[in-house]
Scaffold this active site. Structure first.
Site, PDB file in Angstrom:
ATOM      1  N   CYS A   1      -2.414  -0.507   7.665  1.00  0.00           N
ATOM      2  CA  CYS A   1      -1.628   0.886   7.577  1.00  0.00           C
ATOM      3  C   CYS A   1      -1.577   1.729   8.680  1.00  0.00           C
ATOM      4  CB  CYS A   1      -2.122   1.765   6.214  1.00  0.00           C
ATOM      5  SG  CYS A   1      -1.596   0.954   4.726  1.00  0.00           S
TER       6      CYS A   1
ATOM      7  N   HIS B   1       0.752  -1.338   0.154  1.00  0.00           N
ATOM      8  CA  HIS B   1       0.124   0.141   0.155  1.00  0.00           C
ATOM      9  C   HIS B   1       1.064   1.254   0.082  1.00  0.00           C
ATOM     10  CE1 HIS B   1      -3.831  -2.037   1.855  1.00  0.00           C
ATOM     11  NE2 HIS B   1      -3.195  -2.671   0.943  1.00  0.00           N
TER      12      HIS B   1
ATOM     13  N   GLU C   1       0.868   3.589   2.017  1.00  0.00           N
ATOM     14  CA  GLU C   1       1.274   4.230   3.177  1.00  0.00           C
ATOM     15  C   GLU C   1       2.525   3.426   3.723  1.00  0.00           C
ATOM     16  OE1 GLU C   1      -1.881   3.281   1.922  1.00  0.00           O
ATOM     17  OE2 GLU C   1      -3.073   4.054   3.514  1.00  0.00           O
TER      18      GLU C   1
ATOM     19  N   CYS D   1      -6.138   1.786   5.571  1.00  0.00           N
ATOM     20  CA  CYS D   1      -6.631   0.523   6.505  1.00  0.00           C
ATOM     21  C   CYS D   1      -6.059   0.125   7.619  1.00  0.00           C
ATOM     22  CB  CYS D   1      -6.637  -0.789   5.303  1.00  0.00           C
ATOM     23  SG  CYS D   1      -4.624  -1.057   5.258  1.00  0.00           S
TER      24      CYS D   1
END
Length: 159
Positions: free
Chosen positions: A98, A65, A67, A95
């Site tokens: 993260c 991701h 992040e 999410c």
């Protein structure tokens, strides 16, 4: 670290806007590469440390991701694990994975654009961050627990 180029930013734009624009540009680049359109920008002392997009598909890594990638790269560039004082700008609400990574890295603040519900409306696959919407995973604890605890104690020097 690089200074933020504010050329082309509307007069009166906040620093939040400038940093989110960097995250949006990363998200656009990621989308052009076939990735989900999520970008993240980590800022320390008013300067961008790193800006990246999602790379889940290209890297065949479900944890890639934006992040997570930004946190990894910032730790490498800054040569430390503690990102206290940093702000993460991300185009979509992080999410749970993260958010947890931000917690462990010590990220002080997260500023996001679209909510995770907005992404879920498109994918139908996002793990909601609010407890009322959380889909519980089956967790089974206690397997060789004494051995596992002993390893932790050994690692910690007996604390």
């Amino acid at each position: 670290m690089i200074d933020v180029d504010t050329a082309g930013v509307a007069s009166g734009a906040s620093s939040h806007d400038v940093f989110m624009l960097a995250a949006l540009e990363a998200a656009r680049r990621g989308m052009l590469a076939g990735e989900p359109p999520v970008g993240a920008c980590l800022v320390a002392d008013g300067e961008i440390v790193v800006t990246l997009s999602n790379a889940v598909i290209g890297e065949l890594d479900i944890t890639a991701h934006a992040e997570m990638r930004v946190i990894r790269e910032a730790c490498r560039q800054l040569r430390k694990l503690d990102l206290s004082g940093c702000t993460l700008y991300v185009t979509v609400e992080p999410c749970l994975m993260c958010q947890t990574a931000c917690h462990y890295a010590g990220v002080s603040r997260i500023v996001y654009g679209a909510g995770i519900a907005d992404m879920n409306a498109v994918t139908g696959n996002e793990l909601a961050t609010s407890p009322g919407n959380f889909v519980p995973l089956k967790l089974e604890g206690g397997c060789l627990a004494a051995e596992c605890r002993a390893l932790i104690v050994t690692w910690s020097g007996g604390r």
